[in-house]
Design a protein around this motif. Structure first.
Motif, PDB file in Angstrom:
ATOM      1  N   SER A 220       0.834  -1.203   0.000  1.00  0.00           N
ATOM      2  CA  SER A 220       0.000   0.000   0.000  1.00  0.00           C
ATOM      3  C   SER A 220       0.870   1.254   0.000  1.00  0.00           C
ATOM      4  O   SER A 220       1.799   1.384   0.809  1.00  0.00           O
ATOM      5  N   ASP A 221       0.564   2.192  -0.908  1.00  0.00           N
ATOM      6  CA  ASP A 221       1.291   3.451  -1.006  1.00  0.00           C
ATOM      7  C   ASP A 221       0.770   4.407   0.070  1.00  0.00           C
ATOM      8  O   ASP A 221      -0.415   4.732   0.104  1.00  0.00           O
ATOM      9  N   LEU A 222       1.675   4.854   0.965  1.00  0.00           N
ATOM     10  CA  LEU A 222       1.274   5.737   2.054  1.00  0.00           C
ATOM     11  C   LEU A 222       1.142   7.192   1.614  1.00  0.00           C
ATOM     12  O   LEU A 222       0.671   8.029   2.387  1.00  0.00           O
ATOM     13  N   GLY A 223       1.592   7.522   0.394  1.00  0.00           N
ATOM     14  CA  GLY A 223       1.517   8.899  -0.072  1.00  0.00           C
ATOM     15  C   GLY A 223       2.485   9.834   0.623  1.00  0.00           C
ATOM     16  O   GLY A 223       2.280  11.038   0.661  1.00  0.00           O
ATOM     17  N   VAL A 224       3.561   9.267   1.192  1.00  0.00           N
ATOM     18  CA  VAL A 224       4.568  10.037   1.918  1.00  0.00           C
ATOM     19  C   VAL A 224       5.928   9.712   1.326  1.00  0.00           C
ATOM     20  O   VAL A 224       6.257   8.544   1.129  1.00  0.00           O
ATOM     21  N   ALA A 225       6.749  10.738   1.054  1.00  0.00           N
ATOM     22  CA  ALA A 225       8.096  10.542   0.547  1.00  0.00           C
ATOM     23  C   ALA A 225       9.118  10.882   1.636  1.00  0.00           C
ATOM     24  O   ALA A 225       8.748  11.100   2.790  1.00  0.00           O
ATOM     25  N   LEU A 226      10.392  10.930   1.266  1.00  0.00           N
ATOM     26  CA  LEU A 226      11.465  11.176   2.219  1.00  0.00           C
ATOM     27  C   LEU A 226      12.225  12.451   1.871  1.00  0.00           C
ATOM     28  O   LEU A 226      12.274  12.862   0.711  1.00  0.00           O
ATOM     29  N   THR A 227      12.840  13.062   2.869  1.00  0.00           N
ATOM     30  CA  THR A 227      13.811  14.135   2.661  1.00  0.00           C
ATOM     31  C   THR A 227      15.092  13.774   3.400  1.00  0.00           C
ATOM     32  O   THR A 227      15.058  13.040   4.395  1.00  0.00           O
ATOM     33  N   ILE A 228      16.216  14.282   2.898  1.00  0.00           N
ATOM     34  CA  ILE A 228      17.523  13.938   3.455  1.00  0.00           C
ATOM     35  C   ILE A 228      18.276  15.225   3.746  1.00  0.00           C
ATOM     36  O   ILE A 228      18.393  16.097   2.885  1.00  0.00           O
ATOM     37  N   GLY A 229      18.808  15.345   4.965  1.00  0.00           N
ATOM     38  CA  GLY A 229      19.464  16.577   5.394  1.00  0.00           C
ATOM     39  C   GLY A 229      20.901  16.708   4.921  1.00  0.00           C
ATOM     40  O   GLY A 229      21.510  15.757   4.415  1.00  0.00           O
TER      41      GLY A 229
END
Length: 224
Positions: free
Chosen positions: A51-60
């Motif tokens: 299931s696709d949660l519709g949330v991506a990632l960011t990296i600092g």
């Protein structure tokens, strides 16, 4: 009298100006300074149990000690290896606190050795020596871990694939004397990876994470 005074002033200014020492075939350069890796990341969404949660990632961003060694195979061309102490990046959700455990998801550590061939626009009349280059990068990603709050929420086994990609850079050396110089460079590195993890017993993944960082270095160099 005026001619003598003018000559003395010119000689004094020349003494204060740095001597010009263009790089030559056979020179070895060793540099040390600060290197900042600033990801320009994009990623597909987080998928858990299909299931696709519709949330991506960011990296600092992160800044570490950068070290590089270069060898001039001609007066204008060198081969350079970029190394550094390990970079550690915070990995966060692209939306605020979707799991109620804080926005930061975890952190990853990596080493990005990069081998580059550079062309120098040597000018014997200038202390500035600009250059451009292109090469290849291998990014070794390790010590991936979720924050304690996310581990308590059932997240585990975070793993990111290593990456091989191309790189490009522009930079310049400013010669202080025949052995010392100051260096500044900007690189773009193609870093792509996939991530896998578990939520309880369910498998999760994030595919096609394009980290693609800009890498900024300011260092002091010594010529052998």
């Amino acid at each position: 009298m005026r001619t003598s005074t003018l000559s003395a002033i010119c000689l004094a200014l020349a003494a204060l100006s740095p001597a010009v020492h263009a790089h030559q075939q056979g020179d070895w350069l060793v540099r040390g300074g600060l290197t900042t890796v600033a990801p320009d990341e994009s990623s597909s969404n987080i998928v858990v149990g299909g299931s696709d949660l519709g949330v991506a990632l960011t990296i600092g961003n992160d800044t570490q000690l950068g070290i590089n060694v270069a060898y001039f195979i001609t007066d204008n061309i060198n081969v350079e290896l970029l190394a550094a102490t390990p970079f550690k990046h915070d990995v966060s959700f692209s939306v605020p606190d979707p799991l109620g455990t804080g926005n930061q998801l975890g952190e990853v550590t990596h080493l990005p050795p990069t081998l580059t061939a550079n062309y120098y626009f040597n000018d014997a009349s200038s202390s500035f020596q600009p250059y451009i280059g292109a090469g290849i990068n291998y990014t070794f990603i390790y010590d991936e871990q979720f924050t304690g709050a996310n581990e308590s929420a059932g997240l585990s086994d975070l793993s990111l694939d290593n990456s091989v990609g191309l790189s490009a850079q522009v930079g310049m050396d400013y010669h202080i004397d025949e052995t010392w110089h100051v260096n500044a460079s900007v690189r773009f590195i193609d870093i792509d990876t996939d991530a896998t993890f578990k939520v309880g017993e369910a498998d999760g993944s994030v595919g096609d994470i394009e980290i693609d960082p800009w890498v900024y270095t300011l260092s002091v160099g010594y010529t052998f």
